[in-house]
Scaffold this active site. Structure first.
Site, short mmCIF file in Angstrom:
data_model
loop_
_atom_site.label_atom_id
_atom_site.label_comp_id
_atom_site.label_asym_id
_atom_site.label_seq_id
_atom_site.Cartn_x
_atom_site.Cartn_y
_atom_site.Cartn_z
N TYR A 89 0.83 -1.21 0.00
CA TYR A 89 0.00 0.00 0.00
C TYR A 89 0.86 1.27 0.00
CZ TYR A 89 -4.37 -2.63 0.74
OH TYR A 89 -5.47 -3.46 0.58
N PHE A 116 -6.47 7.22 6.48
CA PHE A 116 -6.90 5.89 6.93
C PHE A 116 -5.77 4.86 6.89
CE2 PHE A 116 -8.04 6.32 2.41
CZ PHE A 116 -7.37 5.23 1.85
N ARG A 145 -11.16 -6.99 -11.29
CA ARG A 145 -11.60 -5.72 -10.71
C ARG A 145 -13.12 -5.58 -10.83
NH1 ARG A 145 -8.39 -2.60 -7.40
NH2 ARG A 145 -9.34 -0.69 -8.20
N THR A 186 -14.44 0.10 -4.62
CA THR A 186 -13.75 0.12 -3.32
C THR A 186 -14.74 0.33 -2.17
OG1 THR A 186 -11.82 1.09 -4.41
CG2 THR A 186 -11.92 1.26 -2.00
N ARG A 242 -17.73 -7.36 -3.35
CA ARG A 242 -18.00 -6.31 -2.35
C ARG A 242 -19.48 -5.95 -2.30
NH1 ARG A 242 -12.63 -2.85 -4.01
NH2 ARG A 242 -11.15 -3.83 -2.58
N HIS A 291 -9.06 -7.90 -2.03
CA HIS A 291 -8.16 -7.04 -2.83
C HIS A 291 -7.95 -7.69 -4.19
CE1 HIS A 291 -4.64 -4.77 -4.09
NE2 HIS A 291 -4.15 -5.93 -4.47
N GLU A 316 2.93 -6.80 -7.37
CA GLU A 316 2.30 -7.41 -6.19
C GLU A 316 2.58 -8.92 -6.14
OE1 GLU A 316 -1.83 -6.32 -6.19
OE2 GLU A 316 -1.39 -4.20 -5.81
P1 ADP Z 1 -8.99 -0.87 -3.98
O1 ADP Z 1 -8.75 -1.86 -2.87
O2 ADP Z 1 -10.42 -0.94 -4.49
O3 ADP Z 1 -7.97 -0.96 -5.09
P2 ADP Z 1 -7.64 1.54 -2.92
O4 ADP Z 1 -6.35 1.06 -3.51
O5 ADP Z 1 -8.05 2.96 -3.15
O6 ADP Z 1 -8.87 0.61 -3.37
O7 ADP Z 1 -7.61 1.35 -1.33
C1 ADP Z 1 -7.03 0.21 -0.78
C2 ADP Z 1 -7.84 -0.22 0.42
O8 ADP Z 1 -7.78 0.79 1.42
C3 ADP Z 1 -9.33 -0.39 0.17
O9 ADP Z 1 -9.66 -1.65 -0.42
C4 ADP Z 1 -9.88 -0.28 1.57
O10 ADP Z 1 -9.65 -1.49 2.33
C5 ADP Z 1 -8.99 0.80 2.17
N1 ADP Z 1 -9.61 2.12 2.03
C6 ADP Z 1 -9.72 2.87 0.91
N2 ADP Z 1 -10.36 4.03 1.16
C7 ADP Z 1 -10.67 4.01 2.48
C8 ADP Z 1 -11.35 4.91 3.37
N3 ADP Z 1 -11.82 6.08 2.94
N4 ADP Z 1 -11.47 4.55 4.66
C9 ADP Z 1 -11.00 3.38 5.12
N5 ADP Z 1 -10.34 2.49 4.33
C10 ADP Z 1 -10.20 2.78 3.04
#
Ligand code: ADP
Length: 170
Positions: A69, A77, A105, A111, A122, A135, A146
């Site tokens: 991440y 967050f 996806r 998300t 989801r 994920h 990854e």
């Molecule tokens: P995705 O997992 O859909 O690719 P992102 O890469 O933007 O989305 O975010 C990674 C993960 O971070 C999300 O799957 C979620 O678990 C967490 N996340 C994202 N936005 C938020 C938020 N506003 N508050 C809490 N957790 C979040």
């Protein structure tokens, strides 16, 4: 080119591999494991037609998560995300097949579960962005990074479908 099982095989511009061999990383997050959703999630990827080439259950380390991440480190967050992702075991998988990154996806959904369509993982199994069950890599390049982060090359299996092997080889 040649014909695979129901597929026209051509090469991916980005990887040079036949594009049926595109791979993505999918991880069932700790809430998905706790809620016993592992089987249902794996079933969706199998029945869609993708091939499982790597699978393990593990407790994620802070180091791997901070790499995974890295683009979210400045988000408010971020710390709670790392606590969530280390709160229990993950099931981490590599799935292979035509357009698997983009299709995964779509199967995973938005998300934020409030915006995820019914029929997506989801959209069917979650209600809050901080507990969104699964994920999946968001690009072919991201998937390659990854997969290298979470798996050693020796733990990915390049197996052939039995219907492609003549009985004489068995
Ligand atoms: P995705 O997992 O859909 O690719 P992102 O890469 O933007 O989305 O975010 C990674 C993960 O971070 C999300 O799957 C979620 O678990 C967490 N996340 C994202 N936005 C938020 C938020 N506003 N508050 C809490 N957790 C979040």
């Amino acid at each position: 080119f040649r014909w695979g099982p129901g597929l026209f095989w051509h090469r991916s511009k980005s990887t040079g591999l036949p594009d049926v061999r595109e791979r993505t990383l999918v991880a069932i997050k700790p809430d998905g494991v706790q809620r016993r959703l592992v089987g249902q999630i794996i079933q969706r990827f199998e029945q869609r037609g993708f091939k499982l080439v790597g699978l393990k259950m593990l407790q994620a380390s802070q180091d791997v998560l901070s790499e995974h991440y890295c683009n979210l480190r400045t988000k408010p967050f971020y710390n709670s995300l790392v606590r969530y992702m280390t709160s229990g075991p993950l099931v981490v998988m590599v799935w292979e097949g035509h357009n698997v990154v983009q299709t995964s996806r779509t199967m995973v959904g938005h998300t934020n579960p409030a915006q995820a369509q019914a029929g997506t993982v989801r959209g069917d199994f979650s209600i809050h962005v901080s507990r969104n069950v699964i994920h999946a890599s968001d690009s072919v390049e991201g998937a390659q990074k990854e997969i290298q982060l979470w798996f050693q090359a020796k733990d990915l299996l390049d197996w052939n479908c039995w219907d492609q092997i003549s009985t004489g080889e068995l």
